[in-house]
Design an enzyme around this catalytic site. Sequence first.
Site, PDB file in Angstrom:
ATOM      1  CG  ASN A   9      -1.902   1.314   1.445  1.00 56.83           C
ATOM      2  OD1 ASN A   9      -1.793   1.927   0.602  1.00 56.83           O
ATOM      3  ND2 ASN A   9      -2.236   1.402   2.416  1.00 56.83           N
ATOM      4  CD1 TRP A  10       3.363   1.170  -2.717  1.00 57.28           C
ATOM      5  CD2 TRP A  10       3.640   2.361  -4.749  1.00 57.28           C
ATOM      6  NE1 TRP A  10       4.471   0.350  -3.757  1.00 57.28           N
ATOM      7  CE2 TRP A  10       4.426   1.027  -5.037  1.00 57.28           C
ATOM      8  CE3 TRP A  10       3.698   3.041  -5.816  1.00 57.28           C
ATOM      9  CZ2 TRP A  10       4.935   0.996  -6.126  1.00 57.28           C
ATOM     10  CZ3 TRP A  10       4.119   2.919  -7.102  1.00 57.28           C
ATOM     11  CH2 TRP A  10       4.861   1.772  -7.441  1.00 57.28           C
ATOM     12  CE  LYS A  11      -0.063   3.354   4.818  1.00 59.08           C
ATOM     13  NZ  LYS A  11      -0.005   3.631   6.073  1.00 59.08           N
ATOM     14  CG  HIS A  95      -5.619   1.917   5.566  1.00 52.74           C
ATOM     15  ND1 HIS A  95      -5.345   2.932   6.562  1.00 52.74           N
ATOM     16  CD2 HIS A  95      -4.812   0.947   5.375  1.00 52.74           C
ATOM     17  CE1 HIS A  95      -4.117   2.703   6.635  1.00 52.74           C
ATOM     18  NE2 HIS A  95      -3.486   1.637   6.145  1.00 52.74           N
ATOM     19  CD  GLU A  97      -2.965   5.807   6.701  1.00 60.17           C
ATOM     20  OE1 GLU A  97      -2.922   5.629   5.770  1.00 60.17           O
ATOM     21  OE2 GLU A  97      -2.167   5.277   7.428  1.00 60.17           O
ATOM     22  CD  GLU A 167      -3.500  -2.470   7.670  1.00 63.76           C
ATOM     23  OE1 GLU A 167      -2.235  -2.791   6.952  1.00 63.76           O
ATOM     24  OE2 GLU A 167      -4.261  -1.417   7.323  1.00 63.76           O
ATOM     25  N   GLY A 173       2.457   2.245  10.694  1.00 66.38           N
ATOM     26  CA  GLY A 173       3.424   3.355  10.663  1.00 66.38           C
ATOM     27  C   GLY A 173       4.092   3.912  11.822  1.00 66.38           C
ATOM     28  CB  SER A 212       5.252  -1.540  12.196  1.00 65.87           C
ATOM     29  OG  SER A 212       4.845  -0.411  12.149  1.00 65.87           O
ATOM     30  N   GLY A 233       2.713  -1.096   4.317  1.00 66.64           N
ATOM     31  CA  GLY A 233       2.790   0.270   3.947  1.00 66.64           C
ATOM     32  C   GLY A 233       4.262   0.955   3.581  1.00 66.64           C
ATOM     33  N   GLY A 234       4.871   1.278   4.610  1.00 64.08           N
ATOM     34  CA  GLY A 234       5.982   1.921   4.584  1.00 64.08           C
ATOM     35  C   GLY A 234       7.354   0.951   3.739  1.00 64.08           C
TER      36      GLY A 234
HETATM   37  P1  PGA Z   1       2.965   0.399   7.835  1.00 61.63           P
HETATM   38  O1  PGA Z   1       1.293   0.449   7.280  1.00 61.63           O
HETATM   39  O2  PGA Z   1       3.293  -0.977   7.266  1.00 61.63           O
HETATM   40  O3  PGA Z   1       3.653   1.553   7.424  1.00 61.63           O
HETATM   41  O4  PGA Z   1       2.763   0.183   9.476  1.00 61.63           O
HETATM   42  C1  PGA Z   1       0.552  -0.545   6.876  1.00 61.63           C
HETATM   43  C2  PGA Z   1      -0.784   0.027   6.335  1.00 61.63           C
HETATM   44  O5  PGA Z   1      -1.082   1.103   6.614  1.00 61.63           O
HETATM   45  O6  PGA Z   1      -1.552  -0.686   5.558  1.00 61.63           O
END
Ligand code: PGA
Length: 252
Positions: A9-11, A95, A97, A167, A173, A212, A233-234
């Site tokens: 997930n590149w956001k 998600h 967010e 999650e 993050g 993470s 994510g990251g």
């Molecule tokens: P992260 O994000 O790996 O940076 O913690 C995961 C996500 O938001 O799907």
Amino acid sequence: MRIPLVAGNWKMNGDKAMAKQLCHTIADGIAELDSLDVVICPPYTLLTTVEAALSTSSIVLGAQDVDVHHDGAFTGQISVSMLHDSGCRYVILGHSERRTLYGESDSLVADKIRTVLSAELSPILCVGETLEERQSGLTDQVVHRQIEAVIDQNGIEAFERTLIAYEPVWAIGTGLTATPDQAQQMHQSIRQQLAGSNERIADRCRILYGGSMKPNNAKTLISQPDVDGGLIGGASLDTADFLAICQAARQA
Ligand code: PGA
């Protein structure tokens, strides 16, 4: 037998040059990995770039969200048929967010699941508790409520095609990760919840862990019996890290 799946997930990150380079390197690195599904979810503006870069690989394209409506006067929104037309096969929904920053409710997320299923794409439903909820002993209740909304509005059959990503919000993050035991406990509890409606669907549904996930913890997490892969994510923005996580998922 559930084939592991790793989704990046590149956001709201990336540009065309980065997308091409990252996709080509990942496609090369993954070429010899069988029995692993890999999905890349770039921002909307990079969907066609990523699709072209992945055209000769087995990696598939996903999106990070979609509008609940099919078409019409919804300035700024993207529909599921547009995603289909752009080559997407998966759509991340709910998600944390989206839920916290854009106020998406359980009910809206469940409606979006129906929209995505109607276009024969696969939703990746994100669920998870905040730190406060965990500390108050509400983890199961919160996660089960998020899933129940989907079952209530769409039936258990929605999970024939819908994947779940557990999650924990406190792990996204932050560099904090659920321990393998915490992840397994929640994944098992989710599977039992599904099994309450349909055991066959529960047994086949892929439940990913996100929050993470990194090369140094991916293998132990994905080795848990009910953890079927990761939503990254990251680390999905770093070619070496993403490839290492894919490798770990393959070996887990
Ligand atoms: P992260 O994000 O790996 O940076 O913690 C995961 C996500 O938001 O799907």
